[in-house]
Design a protein around this motif. Structure first.
Motif, PDB file in Angstrom:
ATOM      1  N   VAL A   1       4.070  12.715   0.906  1.00 15.67           N
ATOM      2  CA  VAL A   1       4.979  11.759   1.143  1.00 15.67           C
ATOM      3  C   VAL A   1       5.132  11.603   2.643  1.00 15.67           C
ATOM      4  O   VAL A   1       5.271  10.575   3.017  1.00 15.67           O
ATOM      5  CB  VAL A   1       6.251  11.969   0.527  1.00 15.67           C
ATOM      6  CG1 VAL A   1       7.472  11.143   1.052  1.00 15.67           C
ATOM      7  CG2 VAL A   1       6.153  12.019  -0.928  1.00 15.67           C
ATOM      8  N   GLU A   2       5.152  12.658   3.344  1.00 18.65           N
ATOM      9  CA  GLU A   2       5.255  12.800   5.116  1.00 18.65           C
ATOM     10  C   GLU A   2       4.094  11.830   5.336  1.00 18.65           C
ATOM     11  O   GLU A   2       4.261  11.116   6.524  1.00 18.65           O
ATOM     12  CB  GLU A   2       5.208  14.102   5.279  1.00 18.65           C
ATOM     13  CG  GLU A   2       5.521  14.096   6.958  1.00 18.65           C
ATOM     14  CD  GLU A   2       5.792  15.491   7.677  1.00 18.65           C
ATOM     15  OE1 GLU A   2       5.698  15.523   8.744  1.00 18.65           O
ATOM     16  OE2 GLU A   2       6.014  16.559   6.620  1.00 18.65           O
ATOM     17  N   ALA A   3       2.806  12.348   4.972  1.00 17.26           N
ATOM     18  CA  ALA A   3       1.815  11.579   5.563  1.00 17.26           C
ATOM     19  C   ALA A   3       1.670   9.961   5.441  1.00 17.26           C
ATOM     20  O   ALA A   3       1.299   9.218   6.227  1.00 17.26           O
ATOM     21  CB  ALA A   3       0.317  12.069   4.922  1.00 17.26           C
ATOM     22  N   ILE A   4       2.204   9.742   4.117  1.00 20.71           N
ATOM     23  CA  ILE A   4       2.218   8.169   3.975  1.00 20.71           C
ATOM     24  C   ILE A   4       3.597   7.488   4.753  1.00 20.71           C
ATOM     25  O   ILE A   4       3.074   6.419   5.084  1.00 20.71           O
ATOM     26  CB  ILE A   4       2.641   8.177   2.570  1.00 20.71           C
ATOM     27  CG1 ILE A   4       1.345   8.479   1.465  1.00 20.71           C
ATOM     28  CG2 ILE A   4       3.290   6.521   1.970  1.00 20.71           C
ATOM     29  CD1 ILE A   4       1.881   8.541   0.158  1.00 20.71           C
ATOM     30  N   GLU A   5       4.472   8.239   4.945  1.00 24.81           N
ATOM     31  CA  GLU A   5       5.569   7.535   5.763  1.00 24.81           C
ATOM     32  C   GLU A   5       4.984   7.428   7.279  1.00 24.81           C
ATOM     33  O   GLU A   5       5.504   6.647   7.931  1.00 24.81           O
ATOM     34  CB  GLU A   5       6.661   8.485   5.622  1.00 24.81           C
ATOM     35  CG  GLU A   5       7.326   8.569   4.358  1.00 24.81           C
ATOM     36  CD  GLU A   5       8.088   7.227   3.991  1.00 24.81           C
ATOM     37  OE1 GLU A   5       8.591   6.146   4.768  1.00 24.81           O
ATOM     38  OE2 GLU A   5       8.552   7.145   2.669  1.00 24.81           O
TER      39      GLU A   5
ATOM     40  N   ASP B   1       1.761   7.305   8.748  1.00 23.92           N
ATOM     41  CA  ASP B   1       0.595   6.482   8.726  1.00 23.92           C
ATOM     42  C   ASP B   1       0.047   5.794   7.827  1.00 23.92           C
ATOM     43  O   ASP B   1      -0.167   6.415   6.671  1.00 23.92           O
ATOM     44  CB  ASP B   1      -0.288   7.453   9.253  1.00 23.92           C
ATOM     45  CG  ASP B   1      -1.820   6.648   9.883  1.00 23.92           C
ATOM     46  OD1 ASP B   1      -1.791   5.535   9.676  1.00 23.92           O
ATOM     47  OD2 ASP B   1      -2.453   7.431  10.394  1.00 23.92           O
ATOM     48  N   PRO B   2       0.031   4.411   7.658  1.00 29.09           N
ATOM     49  CA  PRO B   2      -0.506   3.677   6.345  1.00 29.09           C
ATOM     50  C   PRO B   2      -2.037   4.375   5.926  1.00 29.09           C
ATOM     51  O   PRO B   2      -2.250   4.106   5.075  1.00 29.09           O
ATOM     52  CB  PRO B   2      -0.319   2.316   6.720  1.00 29.09           C
ATOM     53  CG  PRO B   2      -0.491   2.102   8.335  1.00 29.09           C
ATOM     54  CD  PRO B   2       0.375   3.678   8.685  1.00 29.09           C
ATOM     55  N   SER B   3      -2.787   4.640   7.040  1.00 28.43           N
ATOM     56  CA  SER B   3      -3.956   5.033   6.531  1.00 28.43           C
ATOM     57  C   SER B   3      -3.993   6.260   5.711  1.00 28.43           C
ATOM     58  O   SER B   3      -4.812   6.591   4.892  1.00 28.43           O
ATOM     59  CB  SER B   3      -4.951   5.467   8.016  1.00 28.43           C
ATOM     60  OG  SER B   3      -4.528   6.637   8.709  1.00 28.43           O
ATOM     61  N   GLY B   4      -2.894   7.192   5.906  1.00 23.36           N
ATOM     62  CA  GLY B   4      -2.892   8.042   4.852  1.00 23.36           C
ATOM     63  C   GLY B   4      -2.393   7.836   3.498  1.00 23.36           C
ATOM     64  O   GLY B   4      -2.571   8.678   2.595  1.00 23.36           O
ATOM     65  N   SER B   5      -1.712   6.513   3.350  1.00 24.30           N
ATOM     66  CA  SER B   5      -1.573   6.043   2.034  1.00 24.30           C
ATOM     67  C   SER B   5      -3.024   5.851   1.161  1.00 24.30           C
ATOM     68  O   SER B   5      -3.011   6.182   0.007  1.00 24.30           O
ATOM     69  CB  SER B   5      -0.938   4.717   2.269  1.00 24.30           C
ATOM     70  OG  SER B   5       0.357   4.877   2.689  1.00 24.30           O
ATOM     71  N   LEU B   6      -3.877   5.197   1.829  1.00 31.63           N
ATOM     72  CA  LEU B   6      -5.108   5.036   1.301  1.00 31.63           C
ATOM     73  C   LEU B   6      -6.004   6.302   0.763  1.00 31.63           C
ATOM     74  O   LEU B   6      -6.443   6.238  -0.329  1.00 31.63           O
ATOM     75  CB  LEU B   6      -6.013   4.339   2.356  1.00 31.63           C
ATOM     76  CG  LEU B   6      -7.397   3.758   1.739  1.00 31.63           C
ATOM     77  CD1 LEU B   6      -6.963   2.844   0.531  1.00 31.63           C
ATOM     78  CD2 LEU B   6      -8.292   2.983   2.832  1.00 31.63           C
TER      79      LEU B   6
ATOM     80  N   LEU C   1       0.985  -1.106   0.047  1.00 28.21           N
ATOM     81  CA  LEU C   1      -0.014   0.062  -0.201  1.00 28.21           C
ATOM     82  C   LEU C   1       0.824   1.261   0.210  1.00 28.21           C
ATOM     83  O   LEU C   1       0.579   2.202  -0.787  1.00 28.21           O
ATOM     84  CB  LEU C   1      -0.965  -0.052   1.351  1.00 28.21           C
ATOM     85  CG  LEU C   1      -1.909   1.296   1.388  1.00 28.21           C
ATOM     86  CD1 LEU C   1      -2.771   1.661   0.135  1.00 28.21           C
ATOM     87  CD2 LEU C   1      -2.727   1.016   2.535  1.00 28.21           C
ATOM     88  N   LYS C   2       2.026   1.298   0.756  1.00 29.38           N
ATOM     89  CA  LYS C   2       2.862   2.564   1.000  1.00 29.38           C
ATOM     90  C   LYS C   2       3.530   2.540  -0.592  1.00 29.38           C
ATOM     91  O   LYS C   2       3.624   3.895  -0.872  1.00 29.38           O
ATOM     92  CB  LYS C   2       3.626   2.224   1.976  1.00 29.38           C
ATOM     93  CG  LYS C   2       4.898   3.159   2.290  1.00 29.38           C
ATOM     94  CD  LYS C   2       5.970   2.864   3.338  1.00 29.38           C
ATOM     95  CE  LYS C   2       6.990   3.985   3.580  1.00 29.38           C
ATOM     96  NZ  LYS C   2       7.794   3.808   4.555  1.00 29.38           N
ATOM     97  N   ALA C   3       4.110   1.597  -1.128  1.00 27.92           N
ATOM     98  CA  ALA C   3       4.830   1.726  -2.311  1.00 27.92           C
ATOM     99  C   ALA C   3       3.750   2.241  -3.432  1.00 27.92           C
ATOM    100  O   ALA C   3       4.039   3.196  -4.254  1.00 27.92           O
ATOM    101  CB  ALA C   3       5.183   0.386  -2.610  1.00 27.92           C
TER     102      ALA C   3
END
Length: 112
Positions: free
Chosen positions: A54-58, A60-65, A31-33
């Protein structure tokens, strides 16, 4: 505010849709990738927005979604509708699929 539709009846001009989805992250790395790739390829993000994403993704994985939510795709092909505004967020939640509280949200897998 109402407007008159083509049948002459008053109808709401704006409608708020509230949709709640609960997703299980089964592969945080994948998900992160994918989210980082989505951000890298997003032509509409400026440098500051891209860095924040990018910071949000790094962090918290919920930010990735959140980078895969596309409200235009939900309403883009609906005749007579123009998306006026859209906001969304993703956040961790406590979820127990065995709890009666969540019964209406559990998606049953069909046996095909």
């Amino acid at each position: 505010m109402t407007s008159t539709d083509t049948t002459g009846q008053d109808s709401p001009r704006y409608v708020r849709l509230n949709i709640e989805l609960i997703a299980e992250i089964t592969d945080e790395g994948a998900l992160k990738a994918a989210a980082l790739q989505q951000v890298a390829e997003d032509a509409y993000l400026d440098d500051d927005e891209r860095a924040q994403s990018v910071e949000a993704i790094e962090v918290d994985p919920s930010g990735s979604l959140a980078h895969f939510i596309d409200p235009v795709a939900l309403l883009g092909d609906v005749p007579g509708i123009e998306l006026a505004s859209a906001t969304w967020e993703s956040a961790k939640t406590d979820f127990d699929p065995e709890s009666d509280e969540w019964d209406e949200y559990v998606v049953e897998e069909s046996a095909e």
